[in-house]
Structures are given as C-alpha cells and as structure tokens.
Write a protein that holds these residues in place. Structure first.
Motif, mmCIF file in Angstrom:
data_model
loop_
_atom_site.group_PDB
_atom_site.id
_atom_site.type_symbol
_atom_site.label_atom_id
_atom_site.label_comp_id
_atom_site.label_asym_id
_atom_site.label_seq_id
_atom_site.Cartn_x
_atom_site.Cartn_y
_atom_site.Cartn_z
ATOM 1 N N ILE A 128 0.695 -1.217 -0.072
ATOM 2 C CA ILE A 128 0.012 -0.005 0.034
ATOM 3 C C ILE A 128 0.865 1.240 -0.191
ATOM 4 O O ILE A 128 1.666 1.316 0.999
ATOM 5 C CB ILE A 128 -0.909 -0.013 1.193
ATOM 6 N N GLU A 129 0.636 2.044 -1.168
ATOM 7 C CA GLU A 129 1.878 3.193 -1.209
ATOM 8 C C GLU A 129 1.325 4.248 -0.593
ATOM 9 O O GLU A 129 1.891 5.163 0.112
ATOM 10 C CB GLU A 129 1.959 3.746 -2.727
ATOM 11 N N THR A 130 0.074 4.675 -0.671
ATOM 12 C CA THR A 130 -0.571 5.792 0.044
ATOM 13 C C THR A 130 -2.021 5.343 0.668
ATOM 14 O O THR A 130 -2.872 4.671 0.052
ATOM 15 C CB THR A 130 -0.555 6.915 -0.868
ATOM 16 N N PHE A 131 -2.446 5.842 1.538
ATOM 17 C CA PHE A 131 -3.680 6.061 2.340
ATOM 18 C C PHE A 131 -4.574 7.280 2.060
ATOM 19 O O PHE A 131 -3.880 8.331 2.391
ATOM 20 C CB PHE A 131 -3.459 5.343 3.591
ATOM 21 N N GLY A 132 -5.675 7.191 1.521
ATOM 22 C CA GLY A 132 -6.487 8.400 1.441
ATOM 23 C C GLY A 132 -7.771 8.363 1.899
ATOM 24 O O GLY A 132 -8.313 7.154 1.893
ATOM 25 N N GLU A 133 -8.210 9.375 2.701
ATOM 26 C CA GLU A 133 -9.528 9.200 3.129
ATOM 27 C C GLU A 133 -10.378 10.426 2.876
ATOM 28 O O GLU A 133 -9.937 11.601 3.023
ATOM 29 C CB GLU A 133 -9.818 9.209 4.653
ATOM 30 N N GLY A 134 -11.445 10.280 1.875
ATOM 31 C CA GLY A 134 -12.329 11.478 1.296
ATOM 32 C C GLY A 134 -13.739 11.304 2.198
ATOM 33 O O GLY A 134 -13.811 10.492 2.797
ATOM 34 N N GLU A 135 -14.412 12.165 1.760
ATOM 35 C CA GLU A 135 -15.843 12.394 2.197
ATOM 36 C C GLU A 135 -16.831 10.801 2.112
ATOM 37 O O GLU A 135 -17.585 10.505 2.965
ATOM 38 C CB GLU A 135 -16.853 13.390 1.548
ATOM 39 N N SER A 136 -16.469 10.277 0.940
ATOM 40 C CA SER A 136 -17.454 8.905 0.461
ATOM 41 C C SER A 136 -16.516 7.746 0.469
ATOM 42 O O SER A 136 -16.983 6.647 0.512
ATOM 43 C CB SER A 136 -17.903 9.160 -0.877
ATOM 44 N N TYR A 139 -9.306 4.829 0.476
ATOM 45 C CA TYR A 139 -8.651 4.574 -0.620
ATOM 46 C C TYR A 139 -7.154 4.019 -0.606
ATOM 47 O O TYR A 139 -6.354 4.709 0.170
ATOM 48 C CB TYR A 139 -8.472 5.955 -1.775
ATOM 49 N N LEU A 140 -6.820 2.953 -0.740
ATOM 50 C CA LEU A 140 -5.694 2.344 -0.575
ATOM 51 C C LEU A 140 -4.993 2.320 -1.534
ATOM 52 O O LEU A 140 -5.383 1.263 -2.666
ATOM 53 C CB LEU A 140 -5.979 1.081 0.299
ATOM 54 N N TYR A 141 -4.200 2.868 -1.982
ATOM 55 C CA TYR A 141 -3.415 3.275 -3.162
ATOM 56 C C TYR A 141 -2.266 2.126 -3.351
ATOM 57 O O TYR A 141 -1.345 2.079 -2.474
ATOM 58 C CB TYR A 141 -2.541 4.520 -3.396
ATOM 59 N N ASN A 142 -2.490 1.231 -4.500
ATOM 60 C CA ASN A 142 -1.528 0.346 -4.713
ATOM 61 C C ASN A 142 -0.544 0.748 -5.728
ATOM 62 O O ASN A 142 0.554 -0.155 -5.930
ATOM 63 C CB ASN A 142 -2.033 -1.035 -4.905
ATOM 64 N N SER A 143 -0.656 1.718 -6.441
ATOM 65 C CA SER A 143 0.279 2.485 -7.485
ATOM 66 C C SER A 143 -0.123 3.769 -7.373
ATOM 67 O O SER A 143 -1.008 4.488 -6.568
ATOM 68 C CB SER A 143 -0.140 1.806 -8.636
ATOM 69 N N GLY A 144 0.446 4.667 -8.247
ATOM 70 C CA GLY A 144 0.441 6.226 -8.302
ATOM 71 C C GLY A 144 -1.157 6.534 -8.702
ATOM 72 O O GLY A 144 -1.555 7.685 -8.189
ATOM 73 N N MET A 145 -2.044 5.738 -9.342
ATOM 74 C CA MET A 145 -3.141 6.053 -10.018
ATOM 75 C C MET A 145 -4.395 5.121 -9.631
ATOM 76 O O MET A 145 -5.457 5.538 -10.006
ATOM 77 C CB MET A 145 -3.035 6.346 -11.509
ATOM 78 N N SER A 146 -4.168 3.942 -9.010
ATOM 79 C CA SER A 146 -4.930 3.110 -8.602
ATOM 80 C C SER A 146 -5.021 2.717 -7.350
ATOM 81 O O SER A 146 -3.961 2.803 -6.473
ATOM 82 C CB SER A 146 -4.818 1.806 -9.511
ATOM 83 N N ALA A 147 -6.359 2.504 -6.774
ATOM 84 C CA ALA A 147 -6.332 2.347 -5.528
ATOM 85 C C ALA A 147 -7.423 1.258 -5.148
ATOM 86 O O ALA A 147 -8.448 1.133 -5.997
ATOM 87 C CB ALA A 147 -6.894 3.575 -4.523
ATOM 88 N N LEU A 148 -7.487 0.655 -3.985
ATOM 89 C CA LEU A 148 -8.683 -0.264 -3.462
ATOM 90 C C LEU A 148 -9.616 0.990 -2.831
ATOM 91 O O LEU A 148 -9.115 1.386 -2.149
ATOM 92 C CB LEU A 148 -8.216 -1.256 -2.488
#
Length: 173
Positions: A128-136, A139-148
């Motif tokens: 997991i490269e990056t973790f993001g949390e939005g309002e909805s 997002y568990l980024y497994n690359s620079g442009m795709s995420a679970l």
C-alpha cells in the motif's frame, strides 16, 4: 477484520475526483491553467491594440480582464466536473464487473485480500503506497493512480475502519 461492500459507479467517480483534488500534478495543472489563460487574454488585448490599430485598448483590456477573472474563479469547478463526467463515461464504455459490484476485503496482520466475483487479489501492507480518506470512501493506493476503494456508505462504523487502517499503516506515512 472483514468488510463486505458493493462498489458502484458513483464510488469509482468519487475516487477519481478525490485523486484529482489531492494529486500534486493535477493541482499544479489547474493552477497553471488558472494563471495562463487570464494572462493570455491580457496579451491578446495588447496585441489587438498594437497591431490592429484599435484605439479602444481600455475597453478591450477591461473586457479581457473580466473574462480572465471569470476564468480564474470558475475554471476549477469546470475542471472537476469534467473529471466526474469523463470517469463516468469510462465506466460505461466496457465491462467492469471486476471493478464494480460485490466485494469482500479481509484484513490480516500481513496485509489484505480483496475478493470479487471476477477474482481475488492479495496485497501486503508494504504494497500500500498511500492511504487516502475522502468524504465518501477510503482509498488504499497500490500504485500512483489506482487504489482499492472502500465506500463509507457501505460500512456500519467508518470511524472504526479508519482507525484500523491508520493503525496498520501509521509507520509508513
């Protein structure tokens, strides 16, 4: 921990919008376009005054200045609306059963496993490269442009999931 959820087109569009709003490259592009176009309007007014022998430079300048201000104010909203529309169009173009529909995510000490009707994928926490949390969603980024994508609306307690994910990847970000 195990999560069962259904990904919809709206979740995918929300992810694309989240990514665009949080990507340094996209932010830079929006800022450049917000600045460049109004400057272009000013240059056009100056060129029209200089080479077209138009005595009404002040009128042209005011008109182009107003157009530039309107562009700078409304361009970001237009840009992000375009992102949403294009993401929705891409989802409608082909078969997306692997992306949309029922998903099960199983979290373990070593990583996570995502199961969908079209297959299964395992990723270690280090994948997991990056973790993001939005309002909805999360997002568990497994690359620079795709995420679970884990939609919050499908979760009973999104705060619990958020704290769990932050705990698992806190040492990395």
């Amino acid at each position: 921990m195990e999560l069962n959820y259904k990904l919809t087109e709206e979740d995918y569009v929300d992810f694309n919008l989240f990514h665009a709003k949080n990507s340094p490259a996209v932010k830079k592009q929006v800022t450049m376009q917000r600045i460049f176009v109004p400057l272009l309007y000013i240059v056009l007014a100056f060129l029209a005054f200089t080479y077209l022998d138009m005595p009404s430079f002040l009128v042209l300048s005011v008109m182009f200045f107003i157009m530039g201000i309107l562009w700078a104010i409304f361009y970001p909203a237009y840009f992000y609306r375009l992102i949403k529309r294009n993401a929705a169009k891409m989802m409608r173009e082909g078969k997306n059963e692997a992306v949309l529909g029922a998903h099960k995510m199983i979290f373990t000490e070593d990583g996570l496993r995502e199961v969908s009707p079209k297959g299964e994928m395992s990723i270690s926490w280090s994948g997991i490269e990056t973790f993001g949390e939005g309002e909805s969603g999360f997002y568990l980024y497994n690359s620079g442009m795709s995420a679970l994508i884990i939609p919050k609306k499908e979760l009973g307690n999104s705060a619990e999931v958020s704290s769990f994910l932050k705990e698992k990847i806190k040492n990395r970000f």
